[in-house]
Design an enzyme around this catalytic site. Structure first.
Site, PDB file in Angstrom:
ATOM      1  N   ARG A 175      -2.567  -7.830 -21.884  1.00 13.89           N
ATOM      2  CA  ARG A 175      -3.465  -7.357 -22.937  1.00 13.89           C
ATOM      3  C   ARG A 175      -2.805  -6.319 -23.843  1.00 13.89           C
ATOM      4  O   ARG A 175      -3.329  -6.019 -24.909  1.00 13.89           O
ATOM      5  CB  ARG A 175      -4.813  -6.895 -22.396  1.00 13.89           C
ATOM      6  CG  ARG A 175      -4.771  -5.711 -21.485  1.00 13.89           C
ATOM      7  CD  ARG A 175      -6.149  -5.383 -20.948  1.00 13.89           C
ATOM      8  NE  ARG A 175      -6.973  -4.660 -21.893  1.00 13.89           N
ATOM      9  CZ  ARG A 175      -8.094  -5.116 -22.450  1.00 13.89           C
ATOM     10  NH1 ARG A 175      -8.561  -6.285 -22.159  1.00 13.89           N
ATOM     11  NH2 ARG A 175      -8.768  -4.378 -23.301  1.00 13.89           N
ATOM     12  N   PRO A 209       0.811  -1.225   0.000  1.00 16.98           N
ATOM     13  CA  PRO A 209       0.000   0.000   0.000  1.00 16.98           C
ATOM     14  C   PRO A 209       0.841   1.270   0.000  1.00 16.98           C
ATOM     15  O   PRO A 209       0.356   2.327  -0.373  1.00 16.98           O
ATOM     16  CB  PRO A 209      -0.816  -0.098   1.296  1.00 16.98           C
ATOM     17  CG  PRO A 209      -0.790  -1.536   1.678  1.00 16.98           C
ATOM     18  CD  PRO A 209       0.506  -2.085   1.159  1.00 16.98           C
ATOM     19  N   GLU A 253       1.228  -9.140   7.914  1.00 18.13           N
ATOM     20  CA  GLU A 253       1.412  -7.696   8.127  1.00 18.13           C
ATOM     21  C   GLU A 253       2.357  -7.088   7.099  1.00 18.13           C
ATOM     22  O   GLU A 253       2.549  -5.871   7.077  1.00 18.13           O
ATOM     23  CB  GLU A 253       1.966  -7.430   9.530  1.00 18.13           C
ATOM     24  CG  GLU A 253       0.954  -7.652  10.646  1.00 18.13           C
ATOM     25  CD  GLU A 253      -0.302  -6.829  10.440  1.00 18.13           C
ATOM     26  OE1 GLU A 253      -0.196  -5.635  10.147  1.00 18.13           O
ATOM     27  OE2 GLU A 253      -1.396  -7.416  10.575  1.00 18.13           O
ATOM     28  N   ASP A 261      -9.554   1.447 -25.836  1.00 20.10           N
ATOM     29  CA  ASP A 261      -9.450   1.392 -24.380  1.00 20.10           C
ATOM     30  C   ASP A 261      -9.092   2.759 -23.793  1.00 20.10           C
ATOM     31  O   ASP A 261      -8.372   3.540 -24.398  1.00 20.10           O
ATOM     32  CB  ASP A 261      -8.353   0.412 -23.958  1.00 20.10           C
ATOM     33  CG  ASP A 261      -8.849  -1.021 -23.922  1.00 20.10           C
ATOM     34  OD1 ASP A 261     -10.046  -1.232 -24.156  1.00 20.10           O
ATOM     35  OD2 ASP A 261      -8.028  -1.911 -23.650  1.00 20.10           O
TER      36      ASP A 261
HETATM   37  N1  SAH Z   1       0.304  -3.890   7.178  1.00 14.89           N
HETATM   38  C1  SAH Z   1       0.278  -3.472   5.838  1.00 14.89           C
HETATM   39  C2  SAH Z   1      -0.700  -4.260   4.975  1.00 14.89           C
HETATM   40  C3  SAH Z   1      -0.323  -5.670   4.793  1.00 14.89           C
HETATM   41  S1  SAH Z   1      -1.463  -6.473   3.749  1.00 14.89           S
HETATM   42  C4  SAH Z   1      -0.147  -2.031   5.788  1.00 14.89           C
HETATM   43  O1  SAH Z   1      -0.999  -1.638   6.562  1.00 14.89           O
HETATM   44  O2  SAH Z   1       0.328  -1.285   4.896  1.00 14.89           O
HETATM   45  C5  SAH Z   1      -0.532  -7.859   3.163  1.00 14.89           C
HETATM   46  C6  SAH Z   1       0.086  -7.706   1.795  1.00 14.89           C
HETATM   47  O3  SAH Z   1      -0.926  -7.439   0.841  1.00 14.89           O
HETATM   48  C7  SAH Z   1       1.069  -6.564   1.628  1.00 14.89           C
HETATM   49  O4  SAH Z   1       2.342  -6.930   2.085  1.00 14.89           O
HETATM   50  C8  SAH Z   1       1.030  -6.326   0.140  1.00 14.89           C
HETATM   51  O5  SAH Z   1       1.892  -7.215  -0.549  1.00 14.89           O
HETATM   52  C9  SAH Z   1      -0.403  -6.671  -0.218  1.00 14.89           C
HETATM   53  N2  SAH Z   1      -1.258  -5.481  -0.368  1.00 14.89           N
HETATM   54  C10 SAH Z   1      -2.228  -5.083   0.470  1.00 14.89           C
HETATM   55  N3  SAH Z   1      -2.847  -3.981   0.026  1.00 14.89           N
HETATM   56  C11 SAH Z   1      -2.245  -3.659  -1.139  1.00 14.89           C
HETATM   57  C12 SAH Z   1      -2.429  -2.605  -2.085  1.00 14.89           C
HETATM   58  N4  SAH Z   1      -3.347  -1.663  -1.920  1.00 14.89           N
HETATM   59  N5  SAH Z   1      -1.643  -2.592  -3.174  1.00 14.89           N
HETATM   60  C13 SAH Z   1      -0.688  -3.529  -3.367  1.00 14.89           C
HETATM   61  N6  SAH Z   1      -0.469  -4.554  -2.491  1.00 14.89           N
HETATM   62  C14 SAH Z   1      -1.235  -4.618  -1.407  1.00 14.89           C
END
Ligand code: SAH
Length: 255
Positions: A154, A89, A116, A169
């Site tokens: 794609r 994220p 996490e 697109d």
């Molecule tokens: N504790 C972290 C979230 C972990 S979620 C935080 O709050 O930022 C577990 C995994 O899901 C992450 O390590 C990532 O690889 C993936 N993930 C979760 N949300 C994502 C998003 N919006 N974009 C890309 N990967 C994501």
């Protein structure tokens, strides 16, 4: 091109890689996808890949060592040098520009987080770019990896047939980065709603102009930032500007 996906849940990818038009890319060698489970290189009776966070708190953290060993296995197969992407994220938001540059490269290593997240020391040591697919939290990086792979697949030549060409697109630079125009199919009248007449006329020039007008007005209404970008890049003609001026505050009779 070759993508190596590091995931604790490789089984999630099977239906994705073998279904729909993108399977042409994945099955033909245009976009080769290899799956690696860090559990397979993890040591000990339990082949541990995660542990509790130092400092306490909820959840588990993916350990650096099994991830690094997985990268070593990948490097041995494809050679070093592929960019290592971690889905997170906190990453850069995935957009058409990033997809295009990935689609014209040699591929990448895609690391899917779980729990996490990933031990920061692995990120510091090995990750070149972190990518987010939006401001929300998923349970793992597998869906973001599939999102990226689908978008890259794609764009490969000959993956989409004529019937599903991506020419119209949204975000296509060849169409100045505007949104897609609306689409209609049979029947001509459905629940009292008619198909715009111009589309039935067979008049290709008029149809092309209508589609361009629709794209302009749709984009002005839903994503004015894209209109501003097209204008700044000098991609809007005087005719385009006239259509937009007539559209006013997004209330175009065309729509
Ligand atoms: N504790 C972290 C979230 C972990 S979620 C935080 O709050 O930022 C577990 C995994 O899901 C992450 O390590 C990532 O690889 C993936 N993930 C979760 N949300 C994502 C998003 N919006 N974009 C890309 N990967 C994501």
């Amino acid at each position: 091109m070759r993508f190596d996906v590091v995931t604790l849940f490789p089984e999630l990818f099977a239906p994705f890689l073998t279904t729909g038009i993108t399977r042409r890319a994945f099955g033909s060698g245009a976009v080769d996808v290899y799956l690696f489970n860090p559990r397979e290189v993890a040591v000990g009776n339990y082949r541990r890949v995660d542990d509790r966070p130092f400092g306490g708190g909820p959840g588990m953290v993916m350990m650096a060592e099994p991830l690094q060993k997985t990268l070593e296995v990948i490097d041995a197969q494809r050679g070093r040098g592929a960019p290592v992407v971690l889905f997170s994220p906190i990453g850069q938001r995935l957009d058409h520009g990033m997809v295009q540059s990935l689609a014209s490269g040699d591929g990448a290593v895609l690391v899917c987080g779980r729990y996490e997240g990933v031990d920061q020391r692995f990120i510091d040591a090995h990750v070149d770019v972190q990518i987010s697919i939006g401001d929300f939290v998923l349970s793992g990086g597998e869906l973001p990896a599939m999102v990226l792979l689908d978008a890259v697949a794609r764009l490969q030549p000959d993956v989409l047939g004529d019937a599903d060409s991506h020419h119209f697109d949204s975000f296509n630079p060849a169409l100045d980065g505007l949104l897609d125009c609306p689409h209609y199919t049979r029947p001509e009248a459905w629940e009292g709603r008619a198909v715009p007449e111009v589309l039935l006329s067979g008049h290709h020039v008029n149809i092309a102009r209508w589609r361009r007008d629709q794209q302009l007005c749709f984009t002005a209404r839903h994503r004015p930032d894209l209109i501003a970008a097209a204008r700044a890049a000098g991609r809007l003609s005087a005719k385009d500007e006239a259509v937009l001026a007539k559209d006013g505050a997004g209330k175009n009779e065309l729509l």
